[in-house]
Design a protein around this motif. Structure first.
Motif, short mmCIF file in Angstrom:
data_model
loop_
_atom_site.label_atom_id
_atom_site.label_comp_id
_atom_site.label_asym_id
_atom_site.label_seq_id
_atom_site.Cartn_x
_atom_site.Cartn_y
_atom_site.Cartn_z
N PHE A 46 75.60 28.32 75.33
CA PHE A 46 76.62 28.22 76.37
C PHE A 46 76.16 28.95 77.64
CE2 PHE A 46 77.03 31.96 73.86
CZ PHE A 46 77.39 32.96 74.74
N HIS A 47 76.69 28.54 78.78
CA HIS A 47 76.43 29.26 80.02
C HIS A 47 77.23 30.57 80.00
CE1 HIS A 47 75.34 29.72 84.21
NE2 HIS A 47 76.58 30.05 84.48
N PRO A 48 76.62 31.72 80.38
CA PRO A 48 75.38 31.88 81.13
C PRO A 48 74.16 32.25 80.28
CG PRO A 48 76.59 33.93 81.20
CD PRO A 48 77.41 32.97 80.35
N VAL A 49 74.25 32.17 78.96
CA VAL A 49 73.09 32.53 78.12
C VAL A 49 72.02 31.45 78.21
CG1 VAL A 49 72.32 33.03 75.77
CG2 VAL A 49 74.50 33.94 76.59
N ASN A 50 72.43 30.19 78.01
CA ASN A 50 71.57 29.03 78.18
C ASN A 50 70.36 29.05 77.25
OD1 ASN A 50 73.25 27.76 80.20
ND2 ASN A 50 72.61 29.41 81.56
N ASP A 51 69.15 28.71 77.72
CA ASP A 51 68.03 28.44 76.85
C ASP A 51 67.21 29.70 76.57
OD1 ASP A 51 68.95 25.91 77.27
OD2 ASP A 51 67.18 25.19 78.35
N LEU A 52 66.99 29.97 75.28
CA LEU A 52 66.19 31.12 74.86
C LEU A 52 65.07 30.63 73.94
CD1 LEU A 52 69.06 33.63 73.95
CD2 LEU A 52 67.93 33.31 76.17
N ARG A 53 63.93 31.33 73.99
CA ARG A 53 62.78 30.96 73.16
C ARG A 53 62.27 32.20 72.43
NH1 ARG A 53 64.56 26.98 74.80
NH2 ARG A 53 63.56 25.07 75.58
N GLY A 54 62.15 32.10 71.12
CA GLY A 54 61.58 33.17 70.33
C GLY A 54 62.60 34.25 69.96
N THR A 55 62.31 34.95 68.88
CA THR A 55 63.26 35.93 68.38
C THR A 55 63.46 37.10 69.34
OG1 THR A 55 61.44 36.94 67.12
CG2 THR A 55 62.90 35.40 65.95
N GLU A 56 62.45 37.43 70.14
CA GLU A 56 62.61 38.54 71.08
C GLU A 56 63.68 38.22 72.12
OE1 GLU A 56 60.03 41.36 74.17
OE2 GLU A 56 59.01 39.95 72.85
N GLN A 57 63.63 37.02 72.71
CA GLN A 57 64.65 36.64 73.67
C GLN A 57 66.02 36.50 73.02
OE1 GLN A 57 64.00 33.25 76.16
NE2 GLN A 57 62.39 34.24 77.37
#
Length: 339
Positions: A46-57
């Motif tokens: 959902f906005h504002p989190v949006n797209d994350l890649r990898g466990t660190e993010q």
């Protein structure tokens, strides 16, 4: 994966992994995250989190801030079903988090009291770990509970979503996607009815064929909940159809079913131009928007009786030029001071 036992095990694994993150404390949160997700996990949120890649993010931008704001967080799943979609093992889940809102989160002011945060999730897995997640949390509903409502009043009823009337939506011990074929077929026919709309007469969709007389439509905050076809049409469908007359389908992310339950969704589910009047209090903007949507259905005696609908309303408003979080900051005593 094709056996009911395997799907039941998959549901239990994903559920246990997410509950472990919620229950973890301090340094153990990161370990729980790495246990739940593949290292290269993709999370579309959902906005504002949006797209994350990898466990660190995923840890830094979602889980750790959430856990810091809700120290006693608890997860309650109301619907959990598993199946295969597009060649991937998939688990879809709907429910809510609850806990004491102790510290501001994403600019929403803490209440220092109990709140609920409803979610819709679609997870695809690989070798027992989550490889991709689509996640919708209802931030508008959290704002409502925090007393900083930033948009026009909802036409439907606001409030906490109940679980299924039959109390059987989150059976982790059993799974049989094959028995859900009839339910998924019913949902498909209802969707085809939506696409048959002639642009003038609601009856052209023949919706009454597919829904019980007193069905419950649990809409996202900003739209609200409705009951029965007349309520659904008045409080949601008519305003939506008028505002977005040129709707087209987007990219589907899930279409699975178990027994009386089915889940569909798209990212985006719908693409449309905002040319009509008075949707969420807004006049036409002429802007093209994508809509992130999930639908959780329960059927009863051959008709749809309940429909829970997570929608990223805040992201739609963002595309229409409304910064909801800027309005929340203003309401919370931090107005914009520069042009």
């Amino acid at each position: 994966m094709s056996t009911p036992e395997a799907y039941a095990a998959l549901k239990s694994t994903v559920h246990s992994s997410l509950c472990s993150i919620v229950a973890a404390n301090g340094g153990s949160i990161r370990a729980a995250i790495e246990s739940a997700y593949r290292p290269d996990v993709e999370l579309y949120a959902f906005h504002p989190v949006n797209d994350l890649r990898g466990t660190e993010q995923v840890a830094k931008r979602f889980w750790k801030p959430l856990r810091q704001s809700f120290l006693d967080l608890e997860r309650r799943d109301l619907i959990v079903i598993a199946g295969e979609y597009d060649g991937r093992e998939t688990v879809a889940m709907m429910g809510h988090y609850q806990g004491t809102f102790s510290h501001d989160w994403l600019d929403v002011p803490a209440t220092h009291g109990a709140v609920t945060l409803r979610f819709g999730e679609v997870h695809t897995t690989d070798e027992g770990k989550i490889a991709r997640t689509y996640l919708l949390l209802d931030m508008l509903d959290l704002m409502r509970q925090a007393g900083c409502w930033p948009i026009a009043p909802s036409l439907g009823a606001e409030g906490m979503w109940p679980g299924p009337a039959t109390n059987d939506g989150a059976d982790l011990a059993h799974a049989d996607p094959d028995r859900g074929a009839e339910t998924l077929d019913l949902v498909g026919k209802m969707h085809a009815g939506l696409l048959a709309f002639d642009g003038e007469d609601l009856k052209s969709m023949d919706h009454a064929r597919y829904w019980t007389d007193d069905f419950m439509w649990y809409g996202p905050s900003g739209i609200g909940t409705t009951r029965g076809l007349a309520g659904f049409e008045a409080h949601h469908q008519i305003p939506f159809l008028r505002a977005f007359p040129d709707r087209t389908l987007g990219e589907r992310i899930v279409s699975i079913a178990e027994g009386d339950y089915a889940v569909t969704g798209g990212w985006p589910s719908v693409v449309a131009t905002h040319t009509g009047p008075d949707w969420l209090g807004l006049g036409p903007t002429g802007r093209r928007v994508d809509m992130r949507v999930m639908d959780f259905y329960r059927a009863q005696n051959g008709k749809l009786a309940e429909n829970w609908v997570p929608i990223d309303v805040i992201d739609i408003l963002r595309q229409l030029g409304v910064d909801v979080f800027d309005r929340v900051r203003h309401l919370h005593g931090n107005p914009r001071r520069r042009l």
